[in-house]
Design a protein around this motif. Sequence first.
Motif, PDB file in Angstrom:
ATOM      1  N   GLN A 149       0.825  -1.206   0.000  1.00 23.19           N
ATOM      2  CA  GLN A 149       0.000   0.000   0.000  1.00 23.19           C
ATOM      3  C   GLN A 149       0.866   1.266   0.000  1.00 23.19           C
ATOM      4  N   LEU A 150       1.975   1.235   0.704  1.00 21.29           N
ATOM      5  CA  LEU A 150       2.885   2.375   0.689  1.00 21.29           C
ATOM      6  C   LEU A 150       3.455   2.602  -0.712  1.00 21.29           C
ATOM      7  N   ALA A 151       3.785   1.517  -1.391  1.00 23.51           N
ATOM      8  CA  ALA A 151       4.284   1.637  -2.763  1.00 23.51           C
ATOM      9  C   ALA A 151       3.205   2.206  -3.685  1.00 23.51           C
ATOM     10  N   LEU A 152       1.966   1.743  -3.522  1.00 23.73           N
ATOM     11  CA  LEU A 152       0.866   2.266  -4.331  1.00 23.73           C
ATOM     12  C   LEU A 152       0.618   3.743  -4.020  1.00 23.73           C
ATOM     13  N   GLY A 153       0.693   4.104  -2.735  1.00 21.62           N
ATOM     14  CA  GLY A 153       0.518   5.502  -2.357  1.00 21.62           C
ATOM     15  C   GLY A 153       1.615   6.381  -2.930  1.00 21.62           C
ATOM     16  N   GLY A 154       2.853   5.883  -2.894  1.00 16.41           N
ATOM     17  CA  GLY A 154       3.952   6.623  -3.490  1.00 16.41           C
ATOM     18  C   GLY A 154       3.759   6.806  -4.985  1.00 16.41           C
ATOM     19  N   TRP A 155       3.224   5.778  -5.637  1.00 14.94           N
ATOM     20  CA  TRP A 155       2.975   5.852  -7.091  1.00 14.94           C
ATOM     21  C   TRP A 155       1.884   6.880  -7.406  1.00 14.94           C
ATOM     22  N   VAL A 156       0.873   6.956  -6.554  1.00 19.96           N
ATOM     23  CA  VAL A 156      -0.163   7.980  -6.718  1.00 19.96           C
ATOM     24  C   VAL A 156       0.448   9.372  -6.585  1.00 19.96           C
ATOM     25  N   SER A 157       1.236   9.570  -5.536  1.00 21.50           N
ATOM     26  CA  SER A 157       1.805  10.887  -5.262  1.00 21.50           C
ATOM     27  C   SER A 157       2.781  11.324  -6.341  1.00 21.50           C
ATOM     28  N   THR A 158       3.685  10.426  -6.764  1.00 24.87           N
ATOM     29  CA  THR A 158       4.709  10.816  -7.732  1.00 24.87           C
ATOM     30  C   THR A 158       4.149  10.989  -9.132  1.00 24.87           C
ATOM     31  N   ILE A 160      -4.284   4.362 -11.482  1.00 23.50           N
ATOM     32  CA  ILE A 160      -3.339   4.485 -10.362  1.00 23.50           C
ATOM     33  C   ILE A 160      -4.091   4.812  -9.075  1.00 23.50           C
ATOM     34  N   HIS A 161      -4.952   5.820  -9.138  1.00 20.85           N
ATOM     35  CA  HIS A 161      -5.696   6.251  -7.957  1.00 20.85           C
ATOM     36  C   HIS A 161      -6.636   5.156  -7.462  1.00 20.85           C
ATOM     37  N   TRP A 162      -7.390   4.550  -8.377  1.00 21.80           N
ATOM     38  CA  TRP A 162      -8.414   3.559  -8.007  1.00 21.80           C
ATOM     39  C   TRP A 162      -7.768   2.340  -7.350  1.00 21.80           C
ATOM     40  N   THR A 163      -6.600   1.926  -7.843  1.00 23.44           N
ATOM     41  CA  THR A 163      -5.916   0.761  -7.272  1.00 23.44           C
ATOM     42  C   THR A 163      -5.487   1.052  -5.834  1.00 23.44           C
ATOM     43  N   HIS A 164      -4.902   2.214  -5.610  1.00 22.44           N
ATOM     44  CA  HIS A 164      -4.486   2.592  -4.255  1.00 22.44           C
ATOM     45  C   HIS A 164      -5.695   2.683  -3.325  1.00 22.44           C
ATOM     46  N   ARG A 165      -6.764   3.307  -3.786  1.00 21.91           N
ATOM     47  CA  ARG A 165      -7.965   3.461  -2.963  1.00 21.91           C
ATOM     48  C   ARG A 165      -8.589   2.109  -2.632  1.00 21.91           C
ATOM     49  N   THR A 166      -8.685   1.231  -3.610  1.00 19.24           N
ATOM     50  CA  THR A 166      -9.328  -0.064  -3.390  1.00 19.24           C
ATOM     51  C   THR A 166      -8.500  -0.943  -2.456  1.00 19.24           C
TER      52      THR A 166
END
Length: 369
Positions: free
Chosen positions: A212-221, A271-277
Amino acid sequence: MFLLQMGATAICIALLPLSYVWIKASDDKFRKLVWVTTFLTLDLIMFGGFTRLTDSGLGCPDWPGCYGTASPFLAHAQIAAAHAALPSGPVSMVKAWIEMIHRYFATAIGVLIIAQTASAWVARIKRKSLHVSPWWPTALLLLIVVQGAFGAWTVTLKLQPVIVTTHLLLGLTLLGSLAWFAARLTPLPAYEPEIARYRAAALAGLVLLAIQLALGGWVSTNYAVLACTDFPTCNGQWIPPMNFAQGFHLWRALGMTGNGEVITQDALVAIHWTHRTFAFVVIAYLAGLALKMRRYESLRRPATGVLIVLALQFATGLSNIVLQWPLPIAVAHNGGAAVLLLLVVMLNFRTASSRLGRAAVAPREAAPA
C-alpha cells in the motif's frame, strides 16, 4: 569547495541532536542516539513529502548543490533568472530553499548514522557490550548511501516516477530499520510467550502495508490524487474506465507514457483507483489484527496506535479528495503512513522477540530511558 560547505552545514545540524544525546542521556547514550535518529528520520520523510507536494523537487535543478553552490543565497542570480524565464516553472527562491533544506537535513541524518557506526565499532574494539552487532549501523549507513544516490537521480532524471517512488520507499525502509534497531536496544515489556502465534499474521500485515505504501507513493509521484474527484465512487462510477498498462508502466518520464506521449486520464484513474481499493484491504486486515493484539499488555499500546492512525489515514485520504488536496492534509497523510509503518514494525518486533523467548535487552543491563 561547495561540497565542504554543504558538509559543514550538515555537521552543524547534526551537532544539535548529538549535543542533546550527550547532555540528556545517562549511561546509554548509544540507545538514545538511535532513537533520536529514528525520530528525525520520520521528520525527514514528512519534510520530503512537503518538498514533493509543493513541487520543490527541482527547486535546485542540479545535485548535490544549487547551481553549483552550497546555498540558494549564493545562487540567487541563477534562480532569479530561471524564475523570470518561466514564472510557473519548478524554480523559485522559496522552492530552492525547501529543496536545499531537505538535502541538508538528509545529509545530517547521514552524519548521525556515521556517528552510530563509529560508536558501535569503537565499542566492539574496546569489548564494550552494546547488545547489538556493529554491522547493524553499518548496514544502515550503506542503505542511506543508496538512498542518497536515488535522491540524486530524482533530480537528474527530472522526477521520473519510478525513481521518486523508490526514493520514498528506501526512506521508509530506513525508518523501519532504524525502529527495529532501536527496539533491539530497548527493554521489552513483560514476557508473554503466547503472542508469538501472531508472528506470521504481523508479518503479513507488514507486507500488505508495504504494498500500500508503494501504491501511495505511485499515486503521489504521478500526481494522481485528484484523478477521482468523488467518494466512494470514482468520477461517478464504481469501476470507471482505466488504463492499467499506461498507469503502471514503470520506466517513463513524469506525465508521459512509455511511448513518450502525454499520459491519459484513464491511466491516472487506474493508479488512484488501485491505491484506494487496496486501502480497504489493508485497513480491514490491520484493524482486525490490532483488535486481537490489544488483549495482550505488551502489544496494547502499538496496537491501539495502529487503530488510531488507520482512522486518521482514512480521514486524511478522504479529505484529500473532498477538499481538493490541501497541502497540510496531504502532508499529514504522508506522515501518517510513516507512523503506521513504525507501529507495525514494533508489533512485528515484539511478536518475533516473544517467539524467540527473549527480551531485546535484559532489563537489569539496560540503561534507564
